[in-house]
Design a protein around this motif. Structure first.
Motif, PDB file in Angstrom:
ATOM      1  N   THR A  26       0.681  -0.950   0.113  1.00 38.43           N
ATOM      2  CA  THR A  26      -0.020   0.233   0.207  1.00 38.43           C
ATOM      3  C   THR A  26       0.828   1.210   0.098  1.00 38.43           C
ATOM      4  O   THR A  26       1.913   1.154   0.399  1.00 38.43           O
ATOM      5  CB  THR A  26      -1.109   0.097   1.297  1.00 38.43           C
ATOM      6  N   CYS A  27       0.774   1.607  -0.580  1.00 39.12           N
ATOM      7  CA  CYS A  27       1.355   3.349  -0.406  1.00 39.12           C
ATOM      8  C   CYS A  27       0.458   4.453  -0.266  1.00 39.12           C
ATOM      9  O   CYS A  27      -1.039   4.390  -0.109  1.00 39.12           O
ATOM     10  CB  CYS A  27       1.647   3.545  -1.840  1.00 39.12           C
ATOM     11  N   PRO A  28       0.375   5.500  -0.210  1.00 38.85           N
ATOM     12  CA  PRO A  28       1.618   5.881   1.415  1.00 38.85           C
ATOM     13  C   PRO A  28       1.619   4.606   2.169  1.00 38.85           C
ATOM     14  O   PRO A  28       1.235   4.197   2.799  1.00 38.85           O
ATOM     15  CB  PRO A  28       1.567   6.910   1.438  1.00 38.85           C
ATOM     16  N   ASN A  29       3.369   4.057   2.224  1.00 36.88           N
ATOM     17  CA  ASN A  29       3.617   3.420   3.175  1.00 36.88           C
ATOM     18  C   ASN A  29       3.733   3.803   4.488  1.00 36.88           C
ATOM     19  O   ASN A  29       3.173   5.163   4.957  1.00 36.88           O
ATOM     20  CB  ASN A  29       4.646   2.479   3.350  1.00 36.88           C
ATOM     21  N   PRO A  30       3.492   2.656   5.913  1.00 36.17           N
ATOM     22  CA  PRO A  30       3.902   3.387   6.862  1.00 36.17           C
ATOM     23  C   PRO A  30       5.091   4.250   7.238  1.00 36.17           C
ATOM     24  O   PRO A  30       4.767   4.780   8.049  1.00 36.17           O
ATOM     25  CB  PRO A  30       3.716   2.612   7.961  1.00 36.17           C
ATOM     26  N   SER A  33       6.041  10.525   6.087  1.00 35.20           N
ATOM     27  CA  SER A  33       5.266  11.526   7.327  1.00 35.20           C
ATOM     28  C   SER A  33       4.167  11.919   6.879  1.00 35.20           C
ATOM     29  O   SER A  33       3.497  11.988   5.576  1.00 35.20           O
ATOM     30  CB  SER A  33       6.012  13.203   7.100  1.00 35.20           C
ATOM     31  N   LEU A  34       2.972  11.907   7.671  1.00 33.66           N
ATOM     32  CA  LEU A  34       2.083  12.727   7.364  1.00 33.66           C
ATOM     33  C   LEU A  34       1.569  13.544   6.616  1.00 33.66           C
ATOM     34  O   LEU A  34       0.349  13.059   6.289  1.00 33.66           O
ATOM     35  CB  LEU A  34       0.895  12.439   8.572  1.00 33.66           C
ATOM     36  N   TRP A  35       2.593  14.549   6.614  1.00 40.08           N
ATOM     37  CA  TRP A  35       2.371  15.244   6.177  1.00 40.08           C
ATOM     38  C   TRP A  35       1.971  15.006   3.898  1.00 40.08           C
ATOM     39  O   TRP A  35       0.989  15.292   3.104  1.00 40.08           O
ATOM     40  CB  TRP A  35       3.406  17.204   6.025  1.00 40.08           C
ATOM     41  N   SER A  36       2.880  14.147   3.727  1.00 46.35           N
ATOM     42  CA  SER A  36       2.735  13.665   2.646  1.00 46.35           C
ATOM     43  C   SER A  36       1.330  12.484   1.830  1.00 46.35           C
ATOM     44  O   SER A  36       1.520  12.237   0.914  1.00 46.35           O
ATOM     45  CB  SER A  36       3.838  13.401   2.072  1.00 46.35           C
ATOM     46  N   ASN A  37       0.659  12.334   2.958  1.00 51.65           N
ATOM     47  CA  ASN A  37      -0.435  11.771   2.526  1.00 51.65           C
ATOM     48  C   ASN A  37      -1.358  11.814   0.930  1.00 51.65           C
ATOM     49  O   ASN A  37      -1.566  12.691   0.884  1.00 51.65           O
ATOM     50  CB  ASN A  37      -1.691  11.715   4.127  1.00 51.65           C
TER      51      ASN A  37
END
Length: 71
Positions: A26-30, A33-37
């Motif tokens: 899955t992307c975004p991956n864990p 950063s949260l801002w780049s979701n």
């Protein structure tokens, strides 16, 4: 709205323990950063050994020698 992938997108090497379902990540991956979701997408890496996120351009590559087993 259109999203153009970043030309400097990172490549992420994944192992079989990182795969979900039938050989996907899955992307975004864990680790992102949260801002780049962006919306979560499932990317098949089992078929060709790599896949690219259509949103951020991150390339996911299956580790060399990794074997994906079907259930």
């Amino acid at each position: 709205m259109s999203h153009t992938p970043s030309p400097a997108a990172a490549a992420v090497e994944v192992g079989t323990k990182d795969l979900q379902g039938p050989g996907v990540v899955t992307c975004p991956n864990p680790k992102m950063s949260l801002w780049s979701n962006h919306p979560r997408v499932f990317i098949d890496v089992a078929t060709t050994g790599e896949g690219k996120c259509p949103y951020c351009g991150t390339v996911y590559r299956l580790q060399a020698g990794a074997k994906v087993h079907a259930h």
